[in-house]
Design an enzyme around this catalytic site. Structure first.
Site, PDB file in Angstrom:
ATOM      1  N   HIS A  71       8.624   4.157   7.446  1.00 51.32           N
ATOM      2  CA  HIS A  71       7.408   4.313   8.000  1.00 51.32           C
ATOM      3  C   HIS A  71       6.506   5.069   7.251  1.00 51.32           C
ATOM      4  O   HIS A  71       5.339   5.278   7.266  1.00 51.32           O
ATOM      5  CB  HIS A  71       7.997   4.653   9.502  1.00 51.32           C
ATOM      6  CG  HIS A  71       6.453   5.289  10.166  1.00 51.32           C
ATOM      7  ND1 HIS A  71       6.217   7.096  10.435  1.00 51.32           N
ATOM      8  CD2 HIS A  71       5.790   4.876  11.028  1.00 51.32           C
ATOM      9  CE1 HIS A  71       5.360   6.834  11.204  1.00 51.32           C
ATOM     10  NE2 HIS A  71       4.208   5.558  11.547  1.00 51.32           N
ATOM     11  N   GLU A  74       4.620   2.832   4.898  1.00 51.66           N
ATOM     12  CA  GLU A  74       3.333   2.133   5.180  1.00 51.66           C
ATOM     13  C   GLU A  74       2.319   3.157   6.094  1.00 51.66           C
ATOM     14  O   GLU A  74       1.264   2.123   5.349  1.00 51.66           O
ATOM     15  CB  GLU A  74       3.843   2.115   7.780  1.00 51.66           C
ATOM     16  CG  GLU A  74       3.070   1.236   7.590  1.00 51.66           C
ATOM     17  CD  GLU A  74       2.719   1.961   9.699  1.00 51.66           C
ATOM     18  OE1 GLU A  74       2.123   2.026  10.100  1.00 51.66           O
ATOM     19  OE2 GLU A  74       4.331   1.348  10.130  1.00 51.66           O
ATOM     20  N   HIS A  75       2.366   4.150   5.703  1.00 51.74           N
ATOM     21  CA  HIS A  75       1.352   4.895   5.555  1.00 51.74           C
ATOM     22  C   HIS A  75       0.919   4.940   4.194  1.00 51.74           C
ATOM     23  O   HIS A  75      -0.503   4.731   4.024  1.00 51.74           O
ATOM     24  CB  HIS A  75       1.413   6.639   6.149  1.00 51.74           C
ATOM     25  CG  HIS A  75       1.527   6.414   7.841  1.00 51.74           C
ATOM     26  ND1 HIS A  75       0.476   7.373   8.467  1.00 51.74           N
ATOM     27  CD2 HIS A  75       2.417   6.045   8.842  1.00 51.74           C
ATOM     28  CE1 HIS A  75       1.199   7.680  10.111  1.00 51.74           C
ATOM     29  NE2 HIS A  75       2.089   6.277   9.493  1.00 51.74           N
ATOM     30  N   GLU A 151       1.991  12.957  13.833  1.00 53.14           N
ATOM     31  CA  GLU A 151       2.260  11.071  15.363  1.00 53.14           C
ATOM     32  C   GLU A 151       3.857  11.551  15.783  1.00 53.14           C
ATOM     33  O   GLU A 151       3.464  11.464  17.304  1.00 53.14           O
ATOM     34  CB  GLU A 151       2.098   9.898  14.067  1.00 53.14           C
ATOM     35  CG  GLU A 151       2.381   8.563  15.039  1.00 53.14           C
ATOM     36  CD  GLU A 151       2.524   7.506  13.439  1.00 53.14           C
ATOM     37  OE1 GLU A 151       3.080   6.945  14.005  1.00 53.14           O
ATOM     38  OE2 GLU A 151       2.582   8.102  13.061  1.00 53.14           O
TER      39      GLU A 151
END
Length: 451
Positions: A71, A74-75, A151
């Protein structure tokens, strides 16, 4: 129309084609040098196109000390390459009215965009620049670490997200599928740049890359654009290299053999309830039965759960059933949000309705309604290029087959009342897990867990 079996497909240069047979065009699949796979579905008269760059690597594939890296990547891939700044990447899509985003799952990651067909070469170049040449700058990484922590904090403040995350952890236990996709605050704070970089270099390689596109797309032109983009990005494409083998089911280590109950205390006005357990693996032939079962049980306003929990008793606003499948395990659950004082009533109804479905076959009218709902939803859901693009990715990475819409409709229409009853019985027989999130001082879930 026969199904298209998707496998490694031999040497680069191999191509397979399937005529959709439903007026939507032709699907083509090519294996490029380095083992890169490209799948397209031409949609005549479409002025837009959707493209996705997939790697069959998700949160379950992270090594110890790397949890949250997938993840994190992904950023970070949006934060710049040697050719583009983060602003360049964002403005490239904004300048043409397009959209770009990414999604991380437990078994794959996808970077995707939707643009006008004339702008597909740009989208291909930008996305593959990100995939092949991400800088993973140390300062940007630290900045994005804070964004990801925010997040995660946002998700922790959402009791529904908390309930679903804890439910997956309960059902899958110590298995890698039980880990949260985004990691935890602790793992994100602890993961070093070297671990994220190692994860990137290990997994973002030609043999793992799958490109899917649908809409106004020319297959041969896209293949040429992909090769040009990855070569510009510095990837070596060894001759004769095959695509990575599709993920095979492994031993289900760490999955609990008995049920569990978990109460998560949160100062909320509503309780979030999840009851269920193991479901079907992604490519189980009964997945079509599962879609009908969900439609009958909790997939619409006419479903049993909606009628019993909301319409007849007014106990909840949101109530539904759901399932998700992975290579070697699956998840099935029933959800409701209700007043804390009504949790006992709601859990009893959820359990009773699943047991009723397992005890007696649904009648012909209810079955027909469920099948009709699934068939209509399938066709309507594939009206846009993004859905078609995602379907290709799932077929290539997870299912290993691509069938036409008509083939899928035939499989759904072939589901019988006994099929639904038998699957419900199998679900009831699985160890039960109950998660309750709400303003509770006692372990309410332990008191209410069905036997």
């Amino acid at each position: 129309m026969p199904e298209l079996i998707l496998g490694p497909a031999g040497e680069p240069g191999t191509e397979l084609t399937i005529e959709a047979g439903d007026g939507s065009g032709t699907v083509r699949r090519s294996v490029l040098p380095g083992g890169i796979r490209v799948l397209t579905e031409a949609m005549p008269a479409q002025r837009s196109a959707s493209i996705g760059a997939w790697v069959a690597v998700g949160s379950r594939d992270e090594h110890d000390g790397h949890h949250g890296s997938t993840h994190f990547l992904e950023h970070l891939l949006f934060k710049g390459t040697p050719r583009r700044t983060a602003m360049d990447i964002a403005s490239a899509f904004d300048a043409v009215g397009g959209e770009a985003n990414a999604a991380t799952g437990k078994e794959h990651t996808c970077y995707y965009a939707r643009v006008l067909d004339a702008d597909l070469p740009m989208a291909t170049d930008v996305i593959l620049d990100m995939v092949t040449s991400a800088l993973l700058d140390a300062d940007e990484l630290e900045s994005e670490r804070g964004v990801i922590l925010e997040e995660l904090a946002m998700n922790e403040d959402d009791p529904t997200d908390v309930a679903h995350e804890r439910f997956a952890e309960a059902v899958f236990g110590q298995h890698a599928l039980g880990r949260p996709i985004g990691g935890t605050a602790e793992t994100i704070q602890a993961v070093p740049r070297d671990a994220v970089l190692a994860h990137y270099r290990r997994t973002y390689v030609p043999s793992e890359l799958v490109i899917t596109a649908a809409g106004g797309v020319d297959h041969d032109a896209l293949c040429a654009q992909v090769l040009d983009a990855v070569t510009t990005g510095g990837w070596e494409l060894p001759g004769g290299a095959l695509p990575a083998a599709r993920r095979h089911p492994g031993e289900l280590k760490g999955i609990p053999g008995s049920g569990s109950a978990l109460t998560v205390s949160r100062p909320t006005e509503q309780a979030n309830v999840l009851l269920g357990g193991l479901g079907l693996v992604a490519n189980d032939e009964r997945r079509f039965t599962m879609t009908v079962l969900n439609a009958v049980l909790g997939g619409s306003m006419s479903s049993r759960l909606f009628q019993e929990v909301r319409e007849k008793r007014g106990l909840a606003y949101s109530v539904y059933s759901f399932s998700s499948g992975y290579t070697d395990a699956g998840l099935f659950g029933l959800y409701a949000g209700c007043a804390p004082s009504k949790v006992g009533d709601v859990v009893a109804i959820l359990d009773d309705q699943l047991r009723l479905l397992a005890d007696e076959p649904v009648d012909a009218e209810e079955l027909a309604r469920g099948i009709g709902q699934v068939c209509g939803g399938l066709v309507l859901g594939l009206e846009d290029s993004g859905s078609r693009m995602s379907r290709l990715g799932r077929a290539e990475i997870t299912l290993g087959e691509l069938t036409t819409v008509e083939d899928n409709l035939d499989r759904i229409r072939a589901v019988t009342a006994e099929d639904v009853r038998a699957l419900a019985a199998d679900l009831v027989a699985q160890p039960r897990h109950l998660v309750v999130v709400g303003p509770f001082d006692d372990d309410v879930a332990a008191r209410l867990l069905p036997a």
